[in-house]
Scaffold this motif. Structure first.
Motif, mmCIF file in Angstrom:
data_model
loop_
_atom_site.group_PDB
_atom_site.id
_atom_site.type_symbol
_atom_site.label_atom_id
_atom_site.label_comp_id
_atom_site.label_asym_id
_atom_site.label_seq_id
_atom_site.Cartn_x
_atom_site.Cartn_y
_atom_site.Cartn_z
ATOM 1 N N GLU A 1 6.153 35.239 38.840
ATOM 2 C CA GLU A 1 6.569 34.200 39.771
ATOM 3 C C GLU A 1 6.595 34.766 41.177
ATOM 4 O O GLU A 1 6.791 35.963 41.365
ATOM 5 C CB GLU A 1 7.950 33.664 39.396
ATOM 6 C CG GLU A 1 7.939 32.880 38.109
ATOM 7 C CD GLU A 1 9.245 32.164 37.884
ATOM 8 O OE1 GLU A 1 10.004 31.970 38.843
ATOM 9 O OE2 GLU A 1 9.505 31.794 36.740
ATOM 10 N N LYS A 2 6.426 33.895 42.125
ATOM 11 C CA LYS A 2 6.463 34.308 43.523
ATOM 12 C C LYS A 2 7.898 34.685 43.878
ATOM 13 O O LYS A 2 8.838 33.951 43.568
ATOM 14 C CB LYS A 2 5.991 33.153 44.409
ATOM 15 C CG LYS A 2 5.684 33.531 45.816
ATOM 16 C CD LYS A 2 5.055 32.360 46.555
ATOM 17 C CE LYS A 2 4.617 32.775 47.922
ATOM 18 N NZ LYS A 2 3.944 31.677 48.625
ATOM 19 N N GLU B 1 -3.302 28.306 48.256
ATOM 20 C CA GLU B 1 -2.014 28.162 47.573
ATOM 21 C C GLU B 1 -2.165 27.691 46.124
ATOM 22 O O GLU B 1 -1.551 28.283 45.227
ATOM 23 C CB GLU B 1 -1.089 27.237 48.353
ATOM 24 C CG GLU B 1 -0.367 27.922 49.478
ATOM 25 C CD GLU B 1 0.569 26.987 50.234
ATOM 26 O OE1 GLU B 1 0.702 25.803 49.847
ATOM 27 O OE2 GLU B 1 1.171 27.446 51.211
ATOM 28 N N ARG C 1 -0.767 33.072 39.250
ATOM 29 C CA ARG C 1 0.599 33.523 38.920
ATOM 30 C C ARG C 1 1.035 32.973 37.560
ATOM 31 O O ARG C 1 1.708 33.657 36.803
ATOM 32 C CB ARG C 1 1.576 33.105 40.011
ATOM 33 C CG ARG C 1 1.420 33.943 41.262
ATOM 34 C CD ARG C 1 2.583 33.735 42.207
ATOM 35 N NE ARG C 1 2.401 34.476 43.423
ATOM 36 C CZ ARG C 1 2.711 35.776 43.566
ATOM 37 N NH1 ARG C 1 3.212 36.435 42.550
ATOM 38 N NH2 ARG C 1 2.502 36.396 44.700
ATOM 39 N N GLU C 2 0.677 31.737 37.261
ATOM 40 C CA GLU C 2 1.023 31.162 35.960
ATOM 41 C C GLU C 2 0.314 31.911 34.840
ATOM 42 O O GLU C 2 0.923 32.216 33.802
ATOM 43 C CB GLU C 2 0.637 29.685 35.904
ATOM 44 C CG GLU C 2 1.552 28.778 36.683
ATOM 45 C CD GLU C 2 1.074 27.334 36.675
ATOM 46 O OE1 GLU C 2 0.151 26.996 35.894
ATOM 47 O OE2 GLU C 2 1.616 26.551 37.466
ATOM 48 N N GLU D 1 -1.046 29.868 42.784
ATOM 49 C CA GLU D 1 -0.098 29.368 41.786
ATOM 50 C C GLU D 1 -0.686 29.449 40.381
ATOM 51 O O GLU D 1 -0.003 29.857 39.432
ATOM 52 C CB GLU D 1 0.300 27.934 42.118
ATOM 53 C CG GLU D 1 1.213 27.836 43.327
ATOM 54 C CD GLU D 1 1.516 26.395 43.699
ATOM 55 O OE1 GLU D 1 1.265 25.487 42.877
ATOM 56 O OE2 GLU D 1 2.004 26.185 44.827
#
Length: 88
Positions: free
Chosen positions: A41-42, A28, A35-36, A32
């Motif tokens: 974004e999720k 996780e 993604r950043e 994150e």
């Protein structure tokens, strides 16, 4: 199947589920960070209300289609009936 094999199969399934959850939990923070960096974004999972609204919309479309089809069939039958009576 022997009770021992059934038990072993059950516990292997549980172990696989636990391993999957563990890997998911460990990755996780990495997800994150990626993604950043990428700027994505999720996507949030649809809420229960959203799923119900989608189901109701689909049911409404289906019912409308079925109603139109029933009306069309009734009109065809009525036309057949009328054309049969007029030729007599």
């Amino acid at each position: 199947m022997s009770k021992h094999f059934e038990d072993a199969r059950y516990y292997l399934g549980r172990a696989a589920d636990h391993a999957k959850e563990g890997v998911k939990e460990e990755l996780e923070p990495v997800e994150e960070r990626v993604r950043e960096l990428v700027g994505r974004e999720k996507e949030p999972e649809p809420s229960r209300l959203d799923r119900l609204e989608a189901d109701l919309t689909e049911l409404s479309r289906k019912a409308e289609g079925e109603a139109k089809e029933a009306v069309q069939q009734a009109r065809e039958r009525l036309d057949e009936y009328r054309s049969g009576r007029s030729s007599e």
